[in-house]
Design a protein around this motif. Structure first.
Motif, short mmCIF file in Angstrom:
data_model
loop_
_atom_site.label_atom_id
_atom_site.label_comp_id
_atom_site.label_asym_id
_atom_site.label_seq_id
_atom_site.Cartn_x
_atom_site.Cartn_y
_atom_site.Cartn_z
N PHE A 1 0.83 -1.20 0.00
CA PHE A 1 0.00 0.00 0.00
C PHE A 1 0.87 1.25 0.00
N ILE A 2 0.23 2.32 -0.43
CA ILE A 2 0.85 3.65 -0.44
C ILE A 2 0.21 4.44 0.69
N LEU A 3 1.04 5.02 1.53
CA LEU A 3 0.55 5.91 2.59
C LEU A 3 0.94 7.34 2.22
N ILE A 4 -0.06 8.21 2.09
CA ILE A 4 0.23 9.62 1.83
C ILE A 4 -0.39 10.47 2.93
N GLY A 5 0.28 11.57 3.23
CA GLY A 5 -0.25 12.47 4.25
C GLY A 5 0.30 13.87 4.05
#
Ligand code: MN
Length: 308
Positions: A245-249
């Motif tokens: 998964f890709i985690l963006i913030g």
């Protein structure tokens, strides 16, 4: 609390399909991350004529395109004269500002006669909205070939933006951001819990591309975009090995934006001017990129744009 949003398909050129994770009605953006297209193709046989991408010249304004490569490569050319190949675990960051034109092409399209051993292509392209006071800055382009990767609690993490777990991607951004590509690599049991720290000043989203994530009592399947509740201070989950998964913030962005086709602005007149300038390509605003195929025309703008 997590809001799970299904991903939709989008045809970026005839026969060239991607999965569009952002924007959606329920999640217009995560901080400045306001667009996300996921490209994943595997070559089934030798005569797969639509394998890869061949995106003809098209313009951008008011945004940065941020490309993260997992597999394969893509050749970028732009009206500033840049020619750059992006390879796995690299970033291409193009700041459109007041205007740029580019092409994005798989190597197999560029030289059909040459034997190119490309069997899989997987990349993510984000757009970052520029703040209003920077929407018309001069265009730039840069490749980032050396980014941090590390292990954390049975997770293989590639950091492509910002700071996370004492690593720093060292890519400048106009608002505080983070972005990481995370693979569950553990050989332990699948009940092992992984915990990632979250910055309480940030909002976060997850794009799950492979496998399943179990968060609290809920299971999330691949091809969903998960919006995390702002109150979360850490993310705890279990997952089967190989899940990705890709985690963006990033810091919440409250400034409303307008999006039309490949343009982002803060008012409709700026979009209309770009549409008009693009009709006259090549121009002083939208310089030329050499490409065998014609530039992509903009879809007509017939209505008042909504702010997001
Ligand atoms: Mn583009």
């Amino acid at each position: 609390m997590i809001t799970a949003i299904p991903i939709r398909k989008a045809e970026i050129m005839p026969h060239q399909w991607v999965s569009r994770a952002l924007p959606s009605r329920r999640c217009p953006r995560i901080s400045a991350w306001c667009f996300l297209d996921y490209l994943h193709q595997e070559k089934n046989n030798e005569s797969n004529e639509h394998f890869g991408i061949n995106v003809a010249p098209h313009p951008h304004i008011g945004l940065q395109t941020f490309t993260w490569m997992r597999q394969g490569s893509i050749v970028h050319e732009d009206s500033l004269g840049n020619h750059s190949v992006i390879n796995p675990h690299e970033v291409h960051l193009m700041t459109a500002g007041r205007g740029i034109v580019h092409t994005e092409v798989s190597p197999n399209f560029l030289d059909k006669a040459k034997e190119i051993n490309l069997t899989e292509i997987e990349s993510l392209q984000f757009w970052l909205a520029l703040p209003k006071e920077k929407e018309a800055i001069p265009p730039t382009f840069k490749r980032y070939p050396h980014l941090p990767h590390f292990e954390h609690q049975g997770l293989a993490i590639h950091l492509f933006m910002g700071e996370f777990l004492n690593h720093n991607a060292n890519i400048p951004s106009h608002v505080p951001l983070m972005g990481a590509d995370i693979t569950v690599s553990t050989t332990e049991t699948k009940t092992e819990t992984h915990t990632l720290p979250l910055n309480k000043e940030f909002e976060y989203g997850i794009f799950l591309t492979h496998g399943k994530l179990n968060i609290n009592q809920d299971t999330y399947e691949a091809h969903q975009f998960l919006v995390l509740d702002k109150a979360l201070t850490e993310l705890s989950f279990t997952a089967e090995k190989g899940s990705k998964f890709i985690l963006i913030g990033g810091s919440p962005v409250t400034e409303p934006i307008m999006m039309w086709w490949n343009f982002i602005a803060h008012d409709q007149q700026t979009i209309e001017e770009a549409m008009n300038d693009w009709e006259h390509y090549p121009s002083s605003r939208f310089g030329k990129v050499n490409h065998p195929e014609p530039a992509i025309p903009a879809p007509p703008l017939t209505a008042n744009l909504k702010v997001r």
